[in-house]
Design a protein around this motif. Structure first.
Motif, PDB file in Angstrom:
ATOM      1  N   SER A  80       8.501   2.914 -18.757  1.00  0.00           N
ATOM      2  CA  SER A  80       7.782   2.434 -19.853  1.00  0.00           C
ATOM      3  C   SER A  80       7.952   0.793 -20.263  1.00  0.00           C
ATOM      4  CB  SER A  80       8.352   3.274 -20.799  1.00  0.00           C
ATOM      5  OG  SER A  80       9.553   3.361 -21.131  1.00  0.00           O
ATOM      6  N   ILE A  81       8.743   0.171 -19.529  1.00  0.00           N
ATOM      7  CA  ILE A  81       8.916  -1.168 -19.845  1.00  0.00           C
ATOM      8  C   ILE A  81       8.274  -2.297 -18.774  1.00  0.00           C
ATOM      9  CG2 ILE A  81      10.948  -0.853 -21.282  1.00  0.00           C
ATOM     10  CD1 ILE A  81      12.453  -2.057 -18.852  1.00  0.00           C
ATOM     11  N   ALA A  82       7.896  -3.409 -19.294  1.00  0.00           N
ATOM     12  CA  ALA A  82       7.445  -4.386 -18.348  1.00  0.00           C
ATOM     13  C   ALA A  82       8.143  -5.540 -18.751  1.00  0.00           C
ATOM     14  CB  ALA A  82       5.844  -4.790 -18.674  1.00  0.00           C
ATOM     15  N   GLY A 101       6.245 -10.122 -18.500  1.00  0.00           N
ATOM     16  CA  GLY A 101       5.668  -8.566 -17.939  1.00  0.00           C
ATOM     17  C   GLY A 101       4.598  -8.354 -19.087  1.00  0.00           C
ATOM     18  N   ASP A 102       3.766  -7.501 -18.870  1.00  0.00           N
ATOM     19  CA  ASP A 102       2.801  -7.188 -19.619  1.00  0.00           C
ATOM     20  C   ASP A 102       2.344  -5.575 -19.286  1.00  0.00           C
ATOM     21  OD1 ASP A 102       0.202  -6.667 -21.152  1.00  0.00           O
ATOM     22  OD2 ASP A 102      -0.783  -8.104 -19.845  1.00  0.00           O
ATOM     23  N   PRO A 107       0.519  -4.733 -13.043  1.00  0.00           N
ATOM     24  CA  PRO A 107       2.041  -4.240 -12.914  1.00  0.00           C
ATOM     25  C   PRO A 107       2.770  -5.030 -12.040  1.00  0.00           C
ATOM     26  CG  PRO A 107       0.387  -2.749 -11.842  1.00  0.00           C
ATOM     27  CD  PRO A 107      -0.362  -3.646 -12.610  1.00  0.00           C
ATOM     28  N   ASN A 108       2.174  -5.821 -11.208  1.00  0.00           N
ATOM     29  CA  ASN A 108       2.722  -6.718 -10.333  1.00  0.00           C
ATOM     30  C   ASN A 108       3.032  -8.068 -10.772  1.00  0.00           C
ATOM     31  OD1 ASN A 108       2.385  -4.661  -7.965  1.00  0.00           O
ATOM     32  ND2 ASN A 108       0.137  -5.338  -8.150  1.00  0.00           N
ATOM     33  N   LEU A 109       4.609  -8.345 -11.128  1.00  0.00           N
ATOM     34  CA  LEU A 109       4.914  -9.479 -11.532  1.00  0.00           C
ATOM     35  C   LEU A 109       5.316 -10.276 -10.728  1.00  0.00           C
ATOM     36  CD1 LEU A 109       5.347 -10.821 -14.484  1.00  0.00           C
ATOM     37  CD2 LEU A 109       7.613  -9.779 -14.263  1.00  0.00           C
ATOM     38  N   TRP A 140      12.938   1.048 -16.581  1.00  0.00           N
ATOM     39  CA  TRP A 140      13.697   0.688 -15.299  1.00  0.00           C
ATOM     40  C   TRP A 140      12.752  -0.269 -14.669  1.00  0.00           C
ATOM     41  CZ3 TRP A 140      10.700   1.800 -11.240  1.00  0.00           C
ATOM     42  CH2 TRP A 140       9.794   2.749 -11.451  1.00  0.00           C
ATOM     43  N   TYR A 141      13.299  -1.123 -13.684  1.00  0.00           N
ATOM     44  CA  TYR A 141      12.602  -1.849 -12.758  1.00  0.00           C
ATOM     45  C   TYR A 141      12.907  -2.142 -11.473  1.00  0.00           C
ATOM     46  CZ  TYR A 141      16.133  -4.796 -13.917  1.00  0.00           C
ATOM     47  OH  TYR A 141      17.678  -5.295 -14.043  1.00  0.00           O
TER      48      TYR A 141
END
Length: 159
Positions: A80-82, A101-102, A107-109, A140-141
């Motif tokens: 739920s975070i970017a 992040g956006d 979704p690919n940073l 998470w990331y």
């Protein structure tokens, strides 16, 4: 052990950075590069995590140059975070590159082709989960870093 390289708190500053284990290999053209992963969580509201990468200087081209690529995904796989990511030089202050992040965008940073002028130094990655993070289990990331002996023009895989 920590085979998938999950961050270990505290890692809220450069002096506490979690080390990313790098694996040496070669591409299909025989050019050397190394890669490593990091998995992190927004453990607390507004959590900022730091990682270190020891660039050993082995992955250089004929001129002694190296390049860094850093990529990260989170929302693509259900987070739920970017988060934002910033790369710092060995001094932990000089910014070498960054990406924002956006949640509603791609979704690919990625930060591509940072030329490393001092092979053999330690670099730092800062992952900022943002002021709106709440420190919940769905924040998470996954990040991946490459140190290459060649400029990258695509063809690499992000997490």
């Amino acid at each position: 052990g920590n085979p998938i390289n999950v961050e270990i708190e505290p890692n809220d500053g450069g002096t506490m950075a979690h080390a990313v284990s790098m694996t040496d290999t070669v591409n299909t053209s025989g050019k050397p590069f190394s890669y490593g992963y990091g998995v992190g969580f927004a453990d607390t509201p507004g959590d900022v995590d730091w990682y270190s990468i020891d660039v050993d200087g082995a992955d250089t081209d004929e001129a002694g140059s190296q390049w860094l690529v850093v990529c990260m995904n989170s929302t693509r796989w259900g987070s739920s975070i970017a988060p934002d990511i910033t790369v710092y030089a060995a001094d932990g202050v000089t910014e070498l590159g960054s990406a924002v992040g956006d949640l509603d965008g791609d979704p690919n940073l990625a930060i591509e082709n940072i030329e490393l002028t001092s092979p053999g130094e330690t670099l730092y990655l800062q992952v900022d989960s943002g002021p709106d993070s709440a420190g919940t289990v769905d924040e998470w990331y996954i990040l991946k870093a490459y140190v290459t002996s060649f400029e990258v023009t695509g063809g690499y895989s992000c997490p």
